[in-house]
Design an enzyme around this catalytic site. Structure first.
Site, PDB file in Angstrom:
ATOM      1  N   SER A 138       9.594  76.713 -74.066  1.00  0.00           N
ATOM      2  CA  SER A 138       9.087  77.956 -75.097  1.00  0.00           C
ATOM      3  C   SER A 138       8.200  77.195 -76.073  1.00  0.00           C
ATOM      4  CB  SER A 138      10.196  78.278 -76.152  1.00  0.00           C
ATOM      5  OG  SER A 138       9.857  78.951 -77.242  1.00  0.00           O
ATOM      6  N   TYR A 147       7.505  74.414 -86.445  1.00  0.00           N
ATOM      7  CA  TYR A 147       7.309  75.368 -87.816  1.00  0.00           C
ATOM      8  C   TYR A 147       9.023  75.056 -88.313  1.00  0.00           C
ATOM      9  CZ  TYR A 147       9.740  78.615 -84.218  1.00  0.00           C
ATOM     10  OH  TYR A 147      10.544  78.967 -83.442  1.00  0.00           O
TER      11      TYR A 147
END
Length: 232
Positions: A138, A147
């Site tokens: 991913s 993040y």
């Protein structure tokens, strides 16, 4: 080609199984139970000569070892392995509220699962014609674009990327290509209804990679389903 797909009962795994069968490949559809149901059962009825469902729970190493022994006894080589089974837990949890058992569970399935599969099935991929190992990853696993969220999923996918890089080095010169593949944000149970991507499109892109229909940089190991390099 003989292709093994984990987590084949739904979502991207189902679509990969369907795409491979449509193209004439033979698929071992790995599922956690000993019998298929729902959409996969219907797919088996459509392609009885191309798809066989086998119990393959990536958290239970004995099921992986049993499948490997069965394929070996039948004299079947493995041309491609697609480690698709995965889980997304604690979405939206902050580090202060994160259940650590969800981190452990994520690594158990997302990382240790593919490692168990390769441990037992890599010996069935003899040198010779081009073969492929696809570990579904991913963009969340990118260090560059890290993040502050989805800790269990993102960190486990970063680890999958590392495992893919190691494996690529390990099998270098044996005719086995290894990629960590970002399938896109797709509309599945994991991706959710708001996802813009079509899992069938991603599935066909992944089969294109296996069939060497995509021009992939030989030095790349983390790519998207179109064969384009992803930021590490």
């Amino acid at each position: 080609m003989n292709i093994i797909v984990t987590g084949a009962n739904r979502g991207l795994g189902y679509e990969i199984t369907s795409a491979a069968a449509q193209r004439g490949h033979t698929v071992v559809a790995g599922i956690r139970s000993d019998r298929p149901d729902g959409k996969l059962r219907d797919l088996l009825e459509r392609f009885p000569a191309r798809i066989v469902a086998e119990e393959l729970d990536v958290c239970r190493e004995e099921t992986v070892a049993r499948l490997a022994k069965k394929l070996e006894a039948e004299g079947k080589a493995v041309d491609a392995i697609i480690n698709n089974a995965g889980i997304l837990l604690s979405r939206g949890a902050t580090i202060e509220t994160l259940p650590m058992e969800d981190v452990a569970r994520s690594f158990e399935i997302n990382l240790y699962g593919p490692m168990r599969v390769i441990k037992h099935l890599l010996p069935l991929m003899p040198e010779g014609s081009p073969r492929a190992i696809i570990n579904i990853s991913s963009e969340a696993g990118s260090l560059t674009n890290a993040y502050g969220g989805d800790y269990p999923y993102a960190i486990s996918k970063t680890a999958v990327n590392m495992f893919s890089k190691q494996l690529k080095k390990y099998v270098k010169g044996r005719g086995i290509r290894v990629y960590a593949v970002h399938p896109g944000w797709i509309k599945t149970d994991m991706g959710g209804e708001k996802a813009p991507g079509d899992p069938a499109e991603s599935a066909h892109g992944i089969i294109d990679i296996i069939e060497m229909k995509k021009d992939v940089d030989p030095e790349s190991f983390f790519i998207n389903f179109k064969g384009e390099p992803m930021p590490i």
